[in-house]
Design a protein around this motif. Structure first.
Motif, short mmCIF file in Angstrom:
data_model
loop_
_atom_site.label_atom_id
_atom_site.label_comp_id
_atom_site.label_asym_id
_atom_site.label_seq_id
_atom_site.Cartn_x
_atom_site.Cartn_y
_atom_site.Cartn_z
N PRO A 1 0.82 -1.22 0.00
CA PRO A 1 0.00 0.00 0.00
C PRO A 1 0.85 1.27 0.00
O PRO A 1 0.50 2.24 -0.68
CB PRO A 1 -0.81 -0.14 1.29
N LEU A 2 1.95 1.28 0.76
CA LEU A 2 2.81 2.47 0.80
C LEU A 2 3.39 2.76 -0.58
O LEU A 2 3.45 3.92 -1.01
CB LEU A 2 3.93 2.27 1.81
N GLN A 3 3.82 1.72 -1.29
CA GLN A 3 4.35 1.93 -2.64
C GLN A 3 3.27 2.48 -3.58
O GLN A 3 3.54 3.36 -4.39
CB GLN A 3 4.89 0.61 -3.19
N ALA A 4 2.06 1.96 -3.44
CA ALA A 4 0.96 2.44 -4.29
C ALA A 4 0.64 3.90 -4.01
O ALA A 4 0.43 4.69 -4.94
CB ALA A 4 -0.28 1.58 -4.06
N ILE A 5 0.61 4.26 -2.73
CA ILE A 5 0.33 5.66 -2.37
C ILE A 5 1.42 6.57 -2.92
O ILE A 5 1.13 7.62 -3.51
CB ILE A 5 0.22 5.79 -0.84
N SER A 6 2.67 6.19 -2.76
CA SER A 6 3.79 7.00 -3.25
C SER A 6 3.74 7.13 -4.76
O SER A 6 3.94 8.23 -5.31
CB SER A 6 5.13 6.38 -2.82
N ASN A 7 3.46 6.04 -5.46
CA ASN A 7 3.39 6.08 -6.92
C ASN A 7 2.27 6.98 -7.41
O ASN A 7 2.44 7.73 -8.39
CB ASN A 7 3.21 4.67 -7.49
N ARG A 8 1.11 6.92 -6.74
CA ARG A 8 -0.02 7.75 -7.18
C ARG A 8 0.24 9.22 -6.86
O ARG A 8 -0.22 10.10 -7.61
CB ARG A 8 -1.32 7.24 -6.56
N ARG A 9 0.96 9.49 -5.78
CA ARG A 9 1.33 10.88 -5.50
C ARG A 9 2.29 11.42 -6.57
O ARG A 9 2.17 12.56 -7.00
CB ARG A 9 1.95 10.98 -4.11
N MET A 10 3.23 10.58 -6.98
CA MET A 10 4.17 11.02 -8.02
C MET A 10 3.45 11.21 -9.35
O MET A 10 3.73 12.15 -10.10
CB MET A 10 5.31 10.00 -8.16
N ASP A 11 2.51 10.31 -9.67
CA ASP A 11 1.74 10.46 -10.90
C ASP A 11 0.93 11.75 -10.88
O ASP A 11 0.82 12.46 -11.89
CB ASP A 11 0.80 9.27 -11.09
N HIS A 12 0.34 12.05 -9.72
CA HIS A 12 -0.46 13.27 -9.58
C HIS A 12 0.43 14.50 -9.77
O HIS A 12 0.04 15.45 -10.47
CB HIS A 12 -1.11 13.29 -8.20
#
Length: 281
Positions: free
Chosen positions: A226-237
Motif C-alpha cells: 500500500p505504501l508503494q501504491a500511495i507514493s506512486n499515485r502521488r508522483m503520478d499526480h
C-alpha cells in the motif's frame, strides 16, 4: 461485562493466573481458566502466535480467521494452533476449563518462510506441546523467563514451523487478494486523500478487514505494498500537474503565495497566450 484487553487479546471473560514474559523479538504467555460457561472475543496479534492447550479443554470451540480458516468442535489437551501476524481470529468458547500457553514471534526476526504459513490447528504436535509446556513450567517455577532462553526457544520454534509446516502449505501469494471492486474502491480512497497522511486503517476499515490482512491482500492483488501504491499515485499526480504549469502557477498565486497585482496580471496573460517578455525596469 468485564473484558480482558491487551495488545493482542480481547476476551469477555479474562483468565486467571495470567503471566507474560517478553524479550526482544518475542513473548510468552500462559494462563489458567476455571470452568466458565461462555467466552467470546477476538485475537489480533502483531506477532506470529502459536497457541497450545496444556491441560483441560472446552466442550465447544469455534473460530474463524481473516485468512479463511474455520474450526468448530471440542478443544482438548495437546491441541496446537497458529495465527499469522496481523490476522484476526474471532472465537467462541463454551464450557471451558483449561490451561494454555502461547509463544509470539516477531516476523522481523523469524524465518522468512513463516510468512507463507496460514492459520492452522492440529490435534497434537509433541514438539510444540513439549516446548510450550516446558516454558510454562519454568515460568511458574522461577516467576520469570530468561531472555536468552526465550529467544532461543522462539528461534527454534520458528525454524521448526518453517521446515515442518511450511512444506505442507502452498505459496501464500495467491491466497491473499482483493476483488476488483475492493481494489477500485481502495484506489478511489487513496486518490481522495493524497494531500493528507494515509494510514493502513483508512483503507482497511471500509472493507471490513484487519490492517494485516489488507496489507497482504493488497500486495497479493497488485504486486506492491500500500505504501508503494500511495507514493506512486502521488508522483503520478505531481507529474500531471507539472504537465500543466499554468495550473500550478495559478494555484500558487491564488493560494496566497504571491499576492501582488502584477503577478496576478501575468498569470492571466499566461493563460490566454498573451505572455510577453518585458525588459527589466
Amino acid at each position: 461485562m468485564q473484558t480482558m484487553k491487551t495488545e493482542d487479546w480481547k476476551l469477555t471473560q479474562p483468565p486467571q493466573d495470567h503471566l507474560k514474559a517478553e524479550w526482544s523479538g518475542g513473548r510468552f504467555e500462559t494462563a489458567r481458566r476455571g470452568r466458565t460457561g461462555k467466552v467470546e472475543g477476538k485475537i489480533e496479534p502483531h506477532f506470529h502466535l502459536i497457541m497450545v492447550t496444556l491441560n483441560g479443554g472446552a466442550a465447544y470451540h469455534a473460530f474463524r480467521t481473516d485468512d479463511g480458516y474455520r474450526y468448530e468442535g471440542r478443544d482438548a489437551k495437546g491441541m496446537v494452533s497458529f495465527l499469522p501476524a496481523g490476522c484476526r481470529r474471532e472465537l467462541i468458547l463454551r464450557d471451558v476449563a483449561w490451561e494454555w500457553g502461547a509463544i509470539a514471534i516477531d516476523p522481523a526476526i523469524s524465518s522468512p518462510r513463516l510468512a507463507n504459513i496460514k492459520s492452522f490447528l492440529v490435534g497434537r504436535d509433541d514438539f510444540i506441546y513439549g516446548m510450550t509446556a516446558q516454558m510454562g513450567g519454568v515460568f511458574h517455577r522461577d516467576g520469570s523467563l530468561d531472555a536468552t532462553y526465550g529467544s532461543t526457544m522462539a528461534l527454534a520454534l520458528s525454524e521448526y514451523l518453517a521446515n515442518r509446516i511450511g512444506q505442507r502449505q502452498p505459496d501464500a501469494s495467491a491466497r491473499y487478494t482483493l476483488t476488483r471492486r475492493q481494489l477500485n474502491d481502495t484506489y478511489e480512497r487513496i486518490d481522495a486523500m493524497l494531500a493528507a497522511p494515509i494510514a493502513i486503517a483508512d483503507l482497511s476499515t471500509p472493507l471490513g478487514i484487519s490492517e494485516g490482512h489488507f496489507f497482504r491482500a493488497f500486495r497479493g492483488a497488485t504486486g506492491e505494498t500500500p505504501l508503494q501504491a500511495i507514493s506512486n499515485r502521488r508522483m503520478d499526480h505531481a507529474a500531471r500537474l507539472l504537465r500543466r504549469p499554468h495550473l500550478v502557477f495559478q494555484r500558487a498565486i491564488f493560494s496566497g503565495h504571491f499576492v501582488e497585482q502584477r503577478a496576478r496580471r501575468h498569470c492571466r496573460q499566461f493563460q490566454t497566450g498573451g505572455w510577453t517578455t518585458r525588459p527589466a525596469s
